[in-house]
Design a protein around this motif. Structure first.
Motif, mmCIF file in Angstrom:
data_model
loop_
_atom_site.group_PDB
_atom_site.id
_atom_site.type_symbol
_atom_site.label_atom_id
_atom_site.label_comp_id
_atom_site.label_asym_id
_atom_site.label_seq_id
_atom_site.Cartn_x
_atom_site.Cartn_y
_atom_site.Cartn_z
ATOM 1 N N ASP A 123 10.931 13.426 18.996
ATOM 2 C CA ASP A 123 10.692 13.410 20.538
ATOM 3 C C ASP A 123 12.452 14.411 20.554
ATOM 4 O O ASP A 123 12.354 15.015 19.536
ATOM 5 C CB ASP A 123 11.314 11.876 21.226
ATOM 6 C CG ASP A 123 12.815 11.433 20.660
ATOM 7 O OD1 ASP A 123 13.018 12.524 20.594
ATOM 8 O OD2 ASP A 123 12.610 10.838 20.104
ATOM 9 N N ASP A 163 1.860 16.602 22.952
ATOM 10 C CA ASP A 163 1.761 15.364 22.935
ATOM 11 C C ASP A 163 0.287 15.061 23.747
ATOM 12 O O ASP A 163 -0.217 13.600 23.716
ATOM 13 C CB ASP A 163 2.786 14.503 23.957
ATOM 14 C CG ASP A 163 4.555 14.942 22.974
ATOM 15 O OD1 ASP A 163 4.229 14.886 21.631
ATOM 16 O OD2 ASP A 163 5.288 14.270 23.475
ATOM 17 N N ARG A 166 5.591 19.096 14.286
ATOM 18 C CA ARG A 166 5.425 19.489 15.563
ATOM 19 C C ARG A 166 4.714 21.000 15.392
ATOM 20 O O ARG A 166 5.275 21.748 16.269
ATOM 21 C CB ARG A 166 6.207 19.423 16.350
ATOM 22 C CG ARG A 166 7.112 18.819 16.698
ATOM 23 C CD ARG A 166 5.931 17.479 17.816
ATOM 24 N NE ARG A 166 6.752 16.473 18.346
ATOM 25 C CZ ARG A 166 6.051 16.215 19.918
ATOM 26 N NH1 ARG A 166 4.786 16.924 19.836
ATOM 27 N NH2 ARG A 166 6.450 15.425 20.495
ATOM 28 N N GLU A 171 4.650 19.213 26.071
ATOM 29 C CA GLU A 171 4.015 17.612 26.461
ATOM 30 C C GLU A 171 2.788 18.127 26.829
ATOM 31 O O GLU A 171 2.125 17.536 26.275
ATOM 32 C CB GLU A 171 4.998 18.159 28.043
ATOM 33 C CG GLU A 171 5.730 17.468 28.516
ATOM 34 C CD GLU A 171 6.708 18.162 29.766
ATOM 35 O OE1 GLU A 171 6.345 18.992 30.343
ATOM 36 O OE2 GLU A 171 8.000 17.062 29.902
ATOM 37 N N THR A 193 15.309 14.006 18.822
ATOM 38 C CA THR A 193 15.369 14.224 17.349
ATOM 39 C C THR A 193 14.858 15.967 16.986
ATOM 40 O O THR A 193 15.136 16.100 15.729
ATOM 41 C CB THR A 193 13.920 13.505 16.852
ATOM 42 O OG1 THR A 193 14.442 11.896 17.678
ATOM 43 C CG2 THR A 193 14.416 13.694 15.031
#
Length: 153
Positions: free
Chosen positions: A40, A24, A79, A21, A43
């Protein structure tokens, strides 16, 4: 850093969810939604993803993943993030090296990534670790806010 561990873990843990978070929000402040190519949490938990968590003294401070594209024969870095308060201790480099190890162990010969043009620290890390510029790949279209890179393994 002696108290830093990096291991494959689930992205669905509360501490990791909070880190994602934070990532993001960071990316949302830098780029419009159409230029953020985020996976997400569900996934990230799929079998074709190797999700890694960096912990310092047991506390989550970073993450990174490789998406295994068996059809294309490459791995994609996804990520990658180290909390700003934990930067400067080579955690990002160590995460990236582990991602490379995971890709090699999966039989891949190249690692690719897409990153944003405003992430100077990330771009510097990728270049230092041997990534070079390339054009869009896989599902990506050209985007003036994206930089595409790859590294042979």
């Amino acid at each position: 850093m002696p108290n830093v561990t990096i291991a494959r873990e689930s992205p669905l843990q509360d501490e990791v969810v909070r880190l994602i978070e934070e990532l993001d929000r960071y990316l949302g402040d830098l780029y419009p939604a159409e230029s953020n190519h985020l996976l997400d949490l569900q996934t990230l938990a799929k079998p074709d993803i190797r999700f890694l968590v960096a912990r310092r003294s047991g506390t989550v401070v970073g993450c990174g993943a490789v998406r295994i594209d068996t059809d294309g024969g490459y791995g994609e870095v996804k990520r990658m993030f180290v909390q700003p308060t934990a930067r400067g201790g080579q955690i990002g480099r160590r995460l990236l090296e582990r991602i490379e190890d995971e890709a090699r162990a999966s039989g891949l010969s190249v690692l690719r990534l897409e990153t944003g043009v405003y992430q100077d620290e990330a771009i510097a890390l990728y270049r230092k670790q041997g990534f070079t510029d390339r054009g869009p790949f896989g599902p990506y279209a050209p985007d003036p806010l994206s930089l595409f890179m790859e590294k042979p393994l």
